[in-house]
Design a protein around this motif. Structure first.
Motif, PDB file in Angstrom:
ATOM      1  N   ASP A  71      -7.296  10.964 -38.864  1.00  0.00           N
ATOM      2  CA  ASP A  71      -6.178  11.280 -37.966  1.00  0.00           C
ATOM      3  C   ASP A  71      -6.474  10.834 -36.530  1.00  0.00           C
ATOM      4  O   ASP A  71      -6.040  11.471 -35.564  1.00  0.00           O
ATOM      5  CB  ASP A  71      -5.843  12.784 -38.009  1.00  0.00           C
ATOM      6  N   VAL A  73     -10.684  11.610 -43.630  1.00  0.00           N
ATOM      7  CA  VAL A  73      -9.348  11.194 -44.072  1.00  0.00           C
ATOM      8  C   VAL A  73      -9.263   9.670 -44.128  1.00  0.00           C
ATOM      9  O   VAL A  73      -9.501   8.989 -43.127  1.00  0.00           O
ATOM     10  CB  VAL A  73      -8.232  11.716 -43.135  1.00  0.00           C
ATOM     11  N   ARG A 131       2.207   5.816 -35.943  1.00  0.00           N
ATOM     12  CA  ARG A 131       2.206   7.248 -35.622  1.00  0.00           C
ATOM     13  C   ARG A 131       1.402   7.446 -34.352  1.00  0.00           C
ATOM     14  O   ARG A 131       0.185   7.257 -34.350  1.00  0.00           O
ATOM     15  CB  ARG A 131       1.590   8.056 -36.760  1.00  0.00           C
ATOM     16  N   ASN A 150      -2.309   6.448 -39.391  1.00  0.00           N
ATOM     17  CA  ASN A 150      -1.287   6.550 -40.447  1.00  0.00           C
ATOM     18  C   ASN A 150      -0.040   5.724 -40.095  1.00  0.00           C
ATOM     19  O   ASN A 150       1.041   6.274 -39.847  1.00  0.00           O
ATOM     20  CB  ASN A 150      -0.900   8.015 -40.683  1.00  0.00           C
ATOM     21  N   VAL A 170      -9.124  15.051 -37.452  1.00  0.00           N
ATOM     22  CA  VAL A 170      -9.242  15.700 -38.769  1.00  0.00           C
ATOM     23  C   VAL A 170     -10.259  14.878 -39.563  1.00  0.00           C
ATOM     24  O   VAL A 170      -9.964  13.759 -39.988  1.00  0.00           O
ATOM     25  CB  VAL A 170      -7.893  15.757 -39.512  1.00  0.00           C
ATOM     26  N   LYS A 191      -4.097  17.424 -54.745  1.00  0.00           N
ATOM     27  CA  LYS A 191      -2.749  16.861 -54.600  1.00  0.00           C
ATOM     28  C   LYS A 191      -2.863  15.367 -54.383  1.00  0.00           C
ATOM     29  O   LYS A 191      -3.934  14.850 -54.039  1.00  0.00           O
ATOM     30  CB  LYS A 191      -2.007  17.502 -53.437  1.00  0.00           C
TER      31      LYS A 191
HETATM   32  C1  BMA Z   1      -1.436  15.377 -44.284  1.00  0.00           C
HETATM   33  C2  BMA Z   1      -0.536  14.591 -43.365  1.00  0.00           C
HETATM   34  C3  BMA Z   1      -1.255  13.385 -42.791  1.00  0.00           C
HETATM   35  C4  BMA Z   1      -2.640  13.695 -42.319  1.00  0.00           C
HETATM   36  C5  BMA Z   1      -3.400  14.518 -43.346  1.00  0.00           C
HETATM   37  C6  BMA Z   1      -4.773  14.942 -42.847  1.00  0.00           C
HETATM   38  O1  BMA Z   1      -0.846  16.600 -44.637  1.00  0.00           O
HETATM   39  O2  BMA Z   1      -0.116  15.414 -42.334  1.00  0.00           O
HETATM   40  O3  BMA Z   1      -0.522  12.947 -41.687  1.00  0.00           O
HETATM   41  O4  BMA Z   1      -3.336  12.483 -42.122  1.00  0.00           O
HETATM   42  O5  BMA Z   1      -2.654  15.670 -43.642  1.00  0.00           O
HETATM   43  O6  BMA Z   1      -4.667  15.735 -41.696  1.00  0.00           O
END
Ligand code: BMA
Length: 339
Positions: free
Chosen positions: A306, A283, A64, A49, A280, A214
């Motif tokens: 992530d 993504v 990041r 990110n 994560v 969202k």
């Molecule tokens: C979102 C952010 C991003 C992250 C995503 C998946 O809320 O915090 O930084 O890549 O979640 O974890």
């Protein structure tokens, strides 16, 4: 293909690969993804990110970096080709207007935007809950923090790369204190980069399932002769958690709270191992683009799972045609936004 032109500089040396034959998607991945892999620095376990831009003879970026204590901070990186990056070993040392050290408790998802001769870095940080921090630099040596533009809770802020009607303009995504299960993109204006107002709604989640939970701003808007092209993230909630994809839309040039065109289909969704598997999973999180106006080429820099940074390519004509072929505006998208 449509006639659409990006307004901006040429960048003939930017990273690029032609669309592979047989590729049926509007954006295609760099064959050597991910470009930044795990443990890139002694104290940093993962970089993702992150945002880049041309600088001097090459490229510069704000990254990041997830430290080994799990806390994210922003690290400066440089590259001669936009692909191989070297990083400063220590996090960016932010200062206040007096020049004293002024570090946020944490900082993540940075964006980097140049307006006139100043570079602005925006990120999410803690100030009694997550909200937006912002700093300016002219030389990438001194990074001076400005007043936070918003109250908590807010994430995903990104400035437009020029003033519109004489004002700085920024997208952001009001949220809550956790893994927010809602979120629309809003726009705010400032005459001085200190006091922000004229808040308007831009766009919300849609009936398309990939962005049914969202959405949030991504890369800095790209100016074209027909509107601002934005790449943003959209999220769906599944039985196994959130999935983040990349979407695209066109905003009005003079009144960017109005959406002119919005693509019902994602342009990139987790499919490769580095997008589906990581800290994560699932993504794709866009934070920046490089563009070459003369050829219409666009390189999208996005965080993956992530854990990594990758690049995807498209052209302004290709993406414009794809958006128009799948153009579905939501109920309030074309409005200026309620107040
Ligand atoms: C979102 C952010 C991003 C992250 C995503 C998946 O809320 O915090 O930084 O890549 O979640 O974890």
């Amino acid at each position: 293909m449509s006639e659409i032109k990006m307004i901006g500089s040429d960048l003939p040396g930017m990273p690029w690969q032609d669309k592979p034959s047989g590729c049926c998607t509007p954006a295609w991945r760099y064959s050597e993804n991910p470009i930044i892999s795990r443990n890139p620095l002694p104290n940093v376990a993962r970089i993702f990110n992150s945002a880049v831009m041309p600088y001097e003879d090459g490229y510069i970026g704000v990254f990041r970096g997830e430290q080994r204590d799990g806390v994210p901070h922003i690290y400066l990186g440089r590259s001669s080709d936009g692909i191989k990056w070297s990083f400063e070993p220590e996090k960016i040392p932010f200062v206040n207007s007096k020049g004293d050290s002024f570090m946020p408790p944490y900082a993540y998802d940075p964006r980097l935007v140049k307006i006139d001769d100043t570079y602005y870095i925006m990120w999410c940080q803690d100030a009694y809950g997550p909200t937006i921090g912002i700093a300016e630099t002219k030389d990438f040596k001194t990074f001076t923090r400005l007043e936070n533009p918003y109250l908590p809770y807010n994430r995903n802020a990104v400035l437009f790369p020029r003033k519109i009607n004489g004002r700085f303009v920024m997208l952001s995504r009001p949220c809550d204190n956790g893994h927010t299960a809602f979120g629309d993109i809003f726009i705010s204006e400032s005459k001085d980069m200190e006091f922000w107002g004229h808040h308007r709604h831009v766009m919300g989640k849609s009936k398309s399932w990939w962005e049914s939970l969202k959405i949030g701003g991504g890369a800095a808007p790209i100016e074209t002769d027909k509107g601002w092209l934005i790449f943003y993230h959209g999220v769906v909630n599944t039985c196994n958690g959130y999935v983040y994809s990349i979407g695209a839309a066109i905003l009005d040039l003079d009144e960017p709270s109005k959406v002119l065109h919005r693509c019902s289909d994602y342009i990139l969704t987790p499919e490769e191992w580095y997008e589906e598997r990581g800290f994560v999973p699932n993504v794709c999180f866009p934070c920046a683009t490089l563009t070459d106006s003369s050829t219409g080429r666009i390189a999208i820099y996005y965080g993956c799972a992530d854990s990594y940074v990758s690049i995807a390519f498209t052209t302004v004509e290709e993406i414009w045609d794809y958006i128009l072929a799948h153009d579905v505006l939501g109920e309030n998208d074309a409005d200026e936004g309620l107040r």
